[in-house]
Design a protein around this motif. Structure first.
Motif, PDB file in Angstrom:
ATOM      1  N   HIS A 171      -8.803  -5.930  -7.151  1.00 22.68           N
ATOM      2  CA  HIS A 171      -9.761  -4.837  -7.278  1.00 22.68           C
ATOM      3  C   HIS A 171      -9.769  -3.963  -6.019  1.00 22.68           C
ATOM      4  O   HIS A 171      -9.744  -2.722  -6.111  1.00 22.68           O
ATOM      5  CB  HIS A 171     -11.159  -5.395  -7.560  1.00 22.68           C
ATOM      6  N   ALA A 172      -9.797  -4.587  -4.850  1.00 26.38           N
ATOM      7  CA  ALA A 172      -9.810  -3.822  -3.596  1.00 26.38           C
ATOM      8  C   ALA A 172      -8.521  -3.014  -3.447  1.00 26.38           C
ATOM      9  O   ALA A 172      -8.556  -1.850  -3.010  1.00 26.38           O
ATOM     10  CB  ALA A 172      -9.992  -4.764  -2.409  1.00 26.38           C
ATOM     11  N   ARG A 181      -0.853  -5.940  -4.845  1.00 30.26           N
ATOM     12  CA  ARG A 181      -0.181  -4.668  -4.545  1.00 30.26           C
ATOM     13  C   ARG A 181      -0.155  -3.728  -5.745  1.00 30.26           C
ATOM     14  O   ARG A 181       0.158  -4.130  -6.867  1.00 30.26           O
ATOM     15  CB  ARG A 181       1.257  -4.942  -4.104  1.00 30.26           C
ATOM     16  N   TYR A 182      -0.477  -2.478  -5.465  1.00 30.99           N
ATOM     17  CA  TYR A 182      -0.294  -1.376  -6.407  1.00 30.99           C
ATOM     18  C   TYR A 182       0.701  -0.399  -5.783  1.00 30.99           C
ATOM     19  O   TYR A 182       0.714  -0.208  -4.566  1.00 30.99           O
ATOM     20  CB  TYR A 182      -1.610  -0.644  -6.687  1.00 30.99           C
ATOM     21  N   VAL A 183       1.512   0.222  -6.626  1.00 27.09           N
ATOM     22  CA  VAL A 183       2.509   1.185  -6.154  1.00 27.09           C
ATOM     23  C   VAL A 183       2.306   2.504  -6.890  1.00 27.09           C
ATOM     24  O   VAL A 183       2.084   2.522  -8.101  1.00 27.09           O
ATOM     25  CB  VAL A 183       3.947   0.657  -6.383  1.00 27.09           C
ATOM     26  N   VAL A 201       0.347  -0.126  -1.790  1.00 32.32           N
ATOM     27  CA  VAL A 201      -1.037  -0.321  -1.360  1.00 32.32           C
ATOM     28  C   VAL A 201      -1.442  -1.775  -1.593  1.00 32.32           C
ATOM     29  O   VAL A 201      -1.294  -2.304  -2.694  1.00 32.32           O
ATOM     30  CB  VAL A 201      -1.987   0.630  -2.112  1.00 32.32           C
ATOM     31  N   TYR A 202      -1.948  -2.391  -0.528  1.00 33.76           N
ATOM     32  CA  TYR A 202      -2.329  -3.800  -0.544  1.00 33.76           C
ATOM     33  C   TYR A 202      -3.825  -3.938  -0.298  1.00 33.76           C
ATOM     34  O   TYR A 202      -4.435  -3.085   0.338  1.00 33.76           O
ATOM     35  CB  TYR A 202      -1.596  -4.559   0.565  1.00 33.76           C
ATOM     36  N   ALA A 236      -5.710   2.116  -3.598  1.00 32.71           N
ATOM     37  CA  ALA A 236      -4.585   2.861  -4.176  1.00 32.71           C
ATOM     38  C   ALA A 236      -5.062   4.193  -4.743  1.00 32.71           C
ATOM     39  O   ALA A 236      -4.411   5.230  -4.562  1.00 32.71           O
ATOM     40  CB  ALA A 236      -3.897   2.030  -5.262  1.00 32.71           C
ATOM     41  N   ASN A 237      -6.190   4.186  -5.423  1.00 28.97           N
ATOM     42  CA  ASN A 237      -6.722   5.438  -5.979  1.00 28.97           C
ATOM     43  C   ASN A 237      -7.154   6.398  -4.881  1.00 28.97           C
ATOM     44  O   ASN A 237      -6.942   7.609  -4.990  1.00 28.97           O
ATOM     45  CB  ASN A 237      -7.868   5.151  -6.944  1.00 28.97           C
ATOM     46  N   ASP A 238      -7.741   5.874  -3.798  1.00 26.76           N
ATOM     47  CA  ASP A 238      -8.141   6.731  -2.680  1.00 26.76           C
ATOM     48  C   ASP A 238      -6.912   7.345  -2.001  1.00 26.76           C
ATOM     49  O   ASP A 238      -6.895   8.541  -1.700  1.00 26.76           O
ATOM     50  CB  ASP A 238      -8.961   5.946  -1.651  1.00 26.76           C
ATOM     51  N   ALA A 239      -5.885   6.541  -1.766  1.00 19.15           N
ATOM     52  CA  ALA A 239      -4.667   7.046  -1.129  1.00 19.15           C
ATOM     53  C   ALA A 239      -3.988   8.081  -2.016  1.00 19.15           C
ATOM     54  O   ALA A 239      -3.535   9.136  -1.554  1.00 19.15           O
ATOM     55  CB  ALA A 239      -3.720   5.885  -0.822  1.00 19.15           C
TER      56      ALA A 239
END
Length: 137
Positions: free
Chosen positions: A77-78, A125-127, A71-72, A83-86
């Motif tokens: 913060h965005a 990016r968060y994974v 998630v990018y 990432a939390n929504d997905a």
């Protein structure tokens, strides 16, 4: 006792997850796909979906794919919010039927975690990795 033969092809879980995410209004401003477009630089809102392995359980006719969400976002913060929504959308797949596939369980394996992207140096990016349990008939 005969062990059931695994299917010659597994369900296209990547496409299934992409469809679920695209239908979620929280993803409306993000690119959701299995592959980044050629002009992607990691700074736009995006959720990339990939199957990262899994297992077939023959006795139960269950595919257990590991789904990775990369998630990018335009800021750290965005990216974290997206990432939390997905993550919530994929975890909420449990107990629902999608065509001929029934997702019986969803289980977080890792994340969301901050992971710098060496391909896109400006990326935020968060994974997250989630295991789905998909009844295949």
């Amino acid at each position: 006792m005969t062990t059931p033969t695994p299917p010659s092809t597994f369900p296209d879980v990547e496409a299934l997850v992409v469809d679920v995410l695209k239908d979620d209004p929280r993803m409306s401003a993000a690119l959701v796909d299995v592959q980044a477009p050629a002009d992607f630089n990691g700074t736009a809102a995006a959720v990339l979906v990939n199957r990262r392995g899994g297992a077939w359980v023959g006795e139960r006719h269950v595919d257990q794919p590991l789904i990775e969400l990369e998630v990018y976002g335009p800021s750290k913060h965005a990216a974290h919010l997206l990432a939390n929504d997905a993550r919530q959308a994929v975890l909420a797949m449990a107990g629902k039927r999608y065509g001929t596939n029934l997702v019986t369980e969803s289980e977080e394996q890792d994340g969301p975690r901050w992971l710098p992207d060496y391909l896109y140096s400006a990326a935020n990016r968060y994974v997250t990795v989630i295991r789905l349990y998909v009844d295949v008939y």
